[in-house]
Design a protein around this motif. Structure first.
Motif, short mmCIF file in Angstrom:
data_model
loop_
_atom_site.label_atom_id
_atom_site.label_comp_id
_atom_site.label_asym_id
_atom_site.label_seq_id
_atom_site.Cartn_x
_atom_site.Cartn_y
_atom_site.Cartn_z
N HIS A 120 -1.98 8.63 13.34
CA HIS A 120 -1.77 9.46 12.15
C HIS A 120 -0.33 9.31 11.63
O HIS A 120 -0.11 9.06 10.44
N LEU A 121 0.65 9.48 12.53
CA LEU A 121 2.05 9.45 12.11
C LEU A 121 2.45 8.08 11.59
O LEU A 121 3.27 7.97 10.66
N GLU A 122 1.88 7.03 12.17
CA GLU A 122 2.22 5.68 11.73
C GLU A 122 1.53 5.33 10.42
O GLU A 122 2.12 4.69 9.55
N ARG A 123 0.29 5.78 10.25
CA ARG A 123 -0.49 5.46 9.04
C ARG A 123 -0.11 6.35 7.87
O ARG A 123 -0.13 5.91 6.72
N GLU A 124 0.22 7.62 8.14
CA GLU A 124 0.46 8.61 7.08
C GLU A 124 1.92 9.03 7.11
O GLU A 124 2.26 10.19 7.34
N GLN A 125 2.78 8.08 6.83
CA GLN A 125 4.22 8.32 6.98
C GLN A 125 4.76 9.31 5.95
O GLN A 125 5.71 10.04 6.23
N ALA A 126 4.17 9.35 4.78
CA ALA A 126 4.65 10.29 3.76
C ALA A 126 4.38 11.73 4.19
O ALA A 126 5.20 12.63 3.97
#
Length: 323
Positions: A120-126
């Protein structure tokens, strides 16, 4: 400081290693709806902090009114000084409610299946960046609040005056703005040493309790992963060199400490126990490597949390012994 570094000796392996772009992350189409909602809240955060930093209080006016209870002019002067301040305090409190809702929306996005917290954190950085911005704001707000005793003094005077007038069957115009129910909620909020962090903790716990089908590990792992990502970025020259300003480094450190404290509130056994997924030893080492004056407040926050952990642990042991 040596004792603080010894808080954990267990080595924790397989930390997530990726760069979370706190400076330039932009939302993907999948993130945009939630990102826009959170952005609408966060756009007011700087003005809230500026207003809090400029908060001077009505100390002299209140002191004169208390020392001269029969001087109507001084009573009115104090009241006229306090009322606009209470309206400002209401604005801060109402912003905390908006932030609480924003955090729960973010947690829903960053913990939902099928992805892991790291994915999640890597894919949804915004969205991860907005989560970091909420934590950064929270620590800054609470630092300013803790250094300003005028806030509670002003609000206490306001509550006493309202109560006195209610006894005398008088209604004041400001009660249309801050009624008794609102004043009670504000009083509880400002009574906390760190009100915004308490709000974030409560919001996270509420999120966990409301989403019973979602394992609590999804939420705590999201927090521990964010901590690890910040630590790795701070201690890895390749990642540090990608930040374009010292402000971003400070942002990263503040977020790391904020997530540790939030994790400590939310996790059943806290951040300082041996089974914690947070590398406390590594996080403290990273902070110690910075200029002392820039991180002293952050280290103090961790010292205080560690002290509270020890007190609770000792209490538990004594109860066990008594049993």
């Amino acid at each position: 400081m040596g004792n603080l570094l010894k808080v954990l000796t267990r080595e924790i392996e397989n930390y997530p290693h990726f760069f979370l772009d706190f400076e330039n992350a932009q939302p993907t189409e999948g993130e945009r709806e939630i990102w826009n909602q959170i952005s609408a809240v966060l756009q007011d955060s700087e003005s809230i902090l500026a207003d809090l930093q400029a908060y001077k209080g009505a100390g002299p006016e209140i002191r004169d009114a208390i020392q001269n209870p029969n001087d109507i002019q001084l009573q009115e002067k104090a009241w006229n000084a306090v009322c606009p301040l209470v309206v400002r305090l209401k604005r801060f409190y109402e912003f905390s409610i908006r932030l609480e809702k924003a955090l729960q929306s973010l947690l829903e996005s960053l913990t939902c299946p099928p992805y892991t917290p790291t994915q999640h954190l890597e894919r949804e950085q915004a969205l991860a960046k907005e989560f970091a911005e909420i934590l950064h704001f929270t620590l800054r707000f609470d630092e300013l609040k803790m250094r300003n005793p005028a806030i509670q003094n002003d609000f206490s005077y306001y509550r006493r005056t309202i109560s006195r007038n209610r006894i005398n069957n008088m209604h004041l115009d400001i009660e249309n703005e801050v009624n008794n129910e609102m004043a009670n909620r504000m009083s509880l909020f400002y009574a906390e040493a760190t009100p915004m962090l308490k709000m974030l903790s409560n919001a996270t716990m509420h999120f966990v309790s409301e989403n019973k089908t979602l394992p609590i590990e999804n939420t705590t792992d999201c927090l521990s992963t964010m901590t690890s990502v910040c630590k790795v970025m701070l201690e890895t020259p390749e990642y540090r060199s990608r930040f374009t300003s010292e402000e971003t480094l400070m942002f990263c450190m503040r977020v790391m400490v904020g997530v540790i404290i939030l994790y400590d509130h939310v996790h059943p056994v806290g951040a300082f126990c041996k089974t914690s997924k947070i590398d406390m030893k590594g996080c403290i080492k990273v902070l110690k490597e910075q200029a002392p004056d820039s991180v002293e407040g952050l280290l103090n926050a961790l010292r205080w949390k560690k002290l509270k952990f020890r007190e609770v642990s000792s209490l538990g042991k004594s109860h066990t012994a008594d049993g």
